[in-house]
Design an enzyme around this catalytic site. Structure first.
Site, PDB file in Angstrom:
ATOM      1  N   MET A 126       0.804  -1.158  -0.144  1.00 33.60           N
ATOM      2  CA  MET A 126       0.156   0.057  -0.051  1.00 33.60           C
ATOM      3  C   MET A 126       0.844   1.272  -0.049  1.00 33.60           C
ATOM      4  O   MET A 126       0.332   2.341   0.295  1.00 33.60           O
ATOM      5  CB  MET A 126      -0.987  -0.155   1.192  1.00 33.60           C
ATOM      6  CG  MET A 126      -1.960  -1.177   0.992  1.00 33.60           C
ATOM      7  SD  MET A 126      -3.483  -1.043   1.856  1.00 33.60           S
ATOM      8  CE  MET A 126      -2.775  -0.946   3.521  1.00 33.60           C
ATOM      9  N   GLY A 127       2.262   1.187  -0.290  1.00 34.58           N
ATOM     10  CA  GLY A 127       2.954   2.302  -0.521  1.00 34.58           C
ATOM     11  C   GLY A 127       3.566   2.786   0.837  1.00 34.58           C
ATOM     12  O   GLY A 127       3.707   2.071   1.873  1.00 34.58           O
ATOM     13  N   LEU A 140       6.895   2.926   1.303  1.00 34.34           N
ATOM     14  CA  LEU A 140       7.675   1.889   1.461  1.00 34.34           C
ATOM     15  C   LEU A 140       8.795   2.276   2.403  1.00 34.34           C
ATOM     16  O   LEU A 140       9.358   3.204   2.393  1.00 34.34           O
ATOM     17  CB  LEU A 140       8.368   1.658   0.243  1.00 34.34           C
ATOM     18  CG  LEU A 140       7.138   1.266  -0.974  1.00 34.34           C
ATOM     19  CD1 LEU A 140       7.860   1.128  -2.386  1.00 34.34           C
ATOM     20  CD2 LEU A 140       6.256   0.152  -0.966  1.00 34.34           C
ATOM     21  N   GLY A 174      10.770  -2.928   5.546  1.00 36.17           N
ATOM     22  CA  GLY A 174      10.189  -4.185   5.543  1.00 36.17           C
ATOM     23  C   GLY A 174       9.678  -4.655   4.062  1.00 36.17           C
ATOM     24  O   GLY A 174       9.976  -5.582   3.631  1.00 36.17           O
ATOM     25  N   HIS A 175       9.191  -3.535   3.175  1.00 39.43           N
ATOM     26  CA  HIS A 175       8.602  -3.774   1.915  1.00 39.43           C
ATOM     27  C   HIS A 175       9.742  -4.222   0.998  1.00 39.43           C
ATOM     28  O   HIS A 175       9.718  -4.975   0.366  1.00 39.43           O
ATOM     29  CB  HIS A 175       8.051  -2.448   1.508  1.00 39.43           C
ATOM     30  CG  HIS A 175       6.757  -2.063   2.138  1.00 39.43           C
ATOM     31  ND1 HIS A 175       6.723  -0.745   2.709  1.00 39.43           N
ATOM     32  CD2 HIS A 175       5.776  -2.508   2.147  1.00 39.43           C
ATOM     33  CE1 HIS A 175       5.691  -0.520   3.291  1.00 39.43           C
ATOM     34  NE2 HIS A 175       4.846  -1.710   2.893  1.00 39.43           N
ATOM     35  N   GLY A 232       4.732 -10.224   4.436  1.00 43.68           N
ATOM     36  CA  GLY A 232       5.565  -9.945   5.585  1.00 43.68           C
ATOM     37  C   GLY A 232       4.829 -10.910   6.899  1.00 43.68           C
ATOM     38  O   GLY A 232       3.623 -11.028   6.723  1.00 43.68           O
ATOM     39  N   ASP A 291       2.283  -9.191   9.354  1.00 48.18           N
ATOM     40  CA  ASP A 291       0.872  -9.238   9.152  1.00 48.18           C
ATOM     41  C   ASP A 291       0.614 -10.993   9.174  1.00 48.18           C
ATOM     42  O   ASP A 291       0.111 -11.335   8.037  1.00 48.18           O
ATOM     43  CB  ASP A 291       0.408  -8.564   7.929  1.00 48.18           C
ATOM     44  CG  ASP A 291       0.564  -7.201   7.989  1.00 48.18           C
ATOM     45  OD1 ASP A 291       0.024  -6.272   8.682  1.00 48.18           O
ATOM     46  OD2 ASP A 291       1.602  -6.669   7.420  1.00 48.18           O
ATOM     47  N   GLN A 306      -2.914 -12.225   7.894  1.00 49.86           N
ATOM     48  CA  GLN A 306      -2.887 -12.113   6.563  1.00 49.86           C
ATOM     49  C   GLN A 306      -2.560 -13.028   5.679  1.00 49.86           C
ATOM     50  O   GLN A 306      -2.751 -13.559   4.868  1.00 49.86           O
ATOM     51  CB  GLN A 306      -2.447 -10.538   6.244  1.00 49.86           C
ATOM     52  CG  GLN A 306      -2.455 -10.292   4.910  1.00 49.86           C
ATOM     53  CD  GLN A 306      -1.959  -8.819   4.559  1.00 49.86           C
ATOM     54  OE1 GLN A 306      -2.703  -7.798   4.578  1.00 49.86           O
ATOM     55  NE2 GLN A 306      -0.781  -8.450   4.256  1.00 49.86           N
ATOM     56  N   SER A 329       6.499   0.033   9.906  1.00 46.38           N
ATOM     57  CA  SER A 329       5.202   0.057   9.433  1.00 46.38           C
ATOM     58  C   SER A 329       4.984   1.528   8.922  1.00 46.38           C
ATOM     59  O   SER A 329       5.611   2.373   9.473  1.00 46.38           O
ATOM     60  CB  SER A 329       4.091   0.002  10.588  1.00 46.38           C
ATOM     61  OG  SER A 329       3.036   0.561  10.115  1.00 46.38           O
TER      62      SER A 329
END
Ligand code: AMP
Length: 250
Positions: free
Chosen positions: A27-28, A30, A33-34, A144, A147, A150, A182
């Site tokens: 969801m951008g 970044l 982690g991303h 990741g 989450d 998820q 986050s």
């Protein structure tokens, strides 16, 4: 890096491609982690697609959706610098051209933890991920462990619907304090960051959930849930009214 905004162009671009495709949905805004997920995708696949899409269907509070940070330009630069092949940046009107009449619902595990206080959240997550998997048809998709609920729901959806994609989870990337990185951390004050940084060490070290709850509540951290399920300890809590989540294996 090719930037694609429509489903049609995305499908056309990948139609002839025969190699392995890695996919990282985000969801951008970044952070490391991303970028860790992106690096793994680049390392293990011949072509990597990263999506940036703040998915309206997974927000149960309009205000949370509207306040979600947007750092598109710097995100684009970070992905360019890593030599990502394709950035998919679709429009909500096209992703939900059916007005969200069709959705994926899981009826058990999605009702616990984040599903308890965020009704409809995982319907939104599962639906958008299924759409992305159908558009991109990746070999591997990266998520990741931050989450974890998820990740598990997506992995089990893929098995339930017989989709041909490997769902891979990577460890949570953390600040030095232990705070899980986050996009929402950007909205904390320096004191809020400090306070939030006390959650993870407690989760790891303290054996009694009631004690953890008491210590955090004393610090004015508002706990949404604090639970252990299948050898994992999960927390969602609000610091300065920003909802943060974490989990650790026990
Ligand atoms: P988001 O942009 O928050 O939807 O996250 C996109 C992906 O990045 C999801 O698979 C998240 O689990 C993952 N992710 C977010 N934060 C972290 C982190 N601190 N460590 C590892 N993965 C993360």
């Amino acid at each position: 890096m090719k930037i694609i905004r429509t489903v049609r162009e995305m499908k056309k671009t990948l139609a002839e491609f025969r190699g392995s495709i890695g996919f990282v949905p985000t969801m951008g805004t970044l952070h490391q982690g991303h970028l860790n997920l992106v690096a793994e995708s680049l390392r293990c696949n011949e072509l990597s697609v990263v999506s940036i899409f703040v998915n309206p269907a997974q927000f149960n509070e309009k205000e949370d959706f509207e306040n979600y940070p947007d750092n598109y330009k710097s995100d684009e630069q970070k992905l360019k610098d890593m030599n990502v092949d394709i950035l998919f940046y679709p429009l909500a009107d096209e992703m939900y051209q059916d007005n969200y009449r069709y959705k994926v619902t899981e009826s058990e595990y999605s009702k616990l933890l984040c599903g308890l206080n965020r009704p409809g959240h995982f319907d939104g997550v599962l639906t958008v991920i299924l759409k992305f998997l159908n558009i991109i048809k990746p070999t591997n998709a990266y998520f990741g462990a931050k989450d974890f609920q998820q990740y598990r729901l997506i992995k089990e959806m893929v098995a339930a619907l017989f989709l041909d994609v490997e769902i891979i989870a990577l460890d949570t990337v953390r600040e030095e304090s232990g705070l899980a990185m986050s996009s929402r951390n950007n909205r904390l004050s320096p004191e809020g960051m400090k306070l939030a940084g006390t959650m993870n060490p407690l989760l790891r070290k303290e054996s009694d959930l009631a004690v953890i709850r008491e210590i955090l509540e004393e610090k004015n951290i508002k706990i949404d849930y604090l639970e252990e399920i299948d050898g994992r300890r999960y927390i969602a809590a609000k610091v300065e009214n920003i909802r943060l989540i974490d989990n650790v294996q026990i």
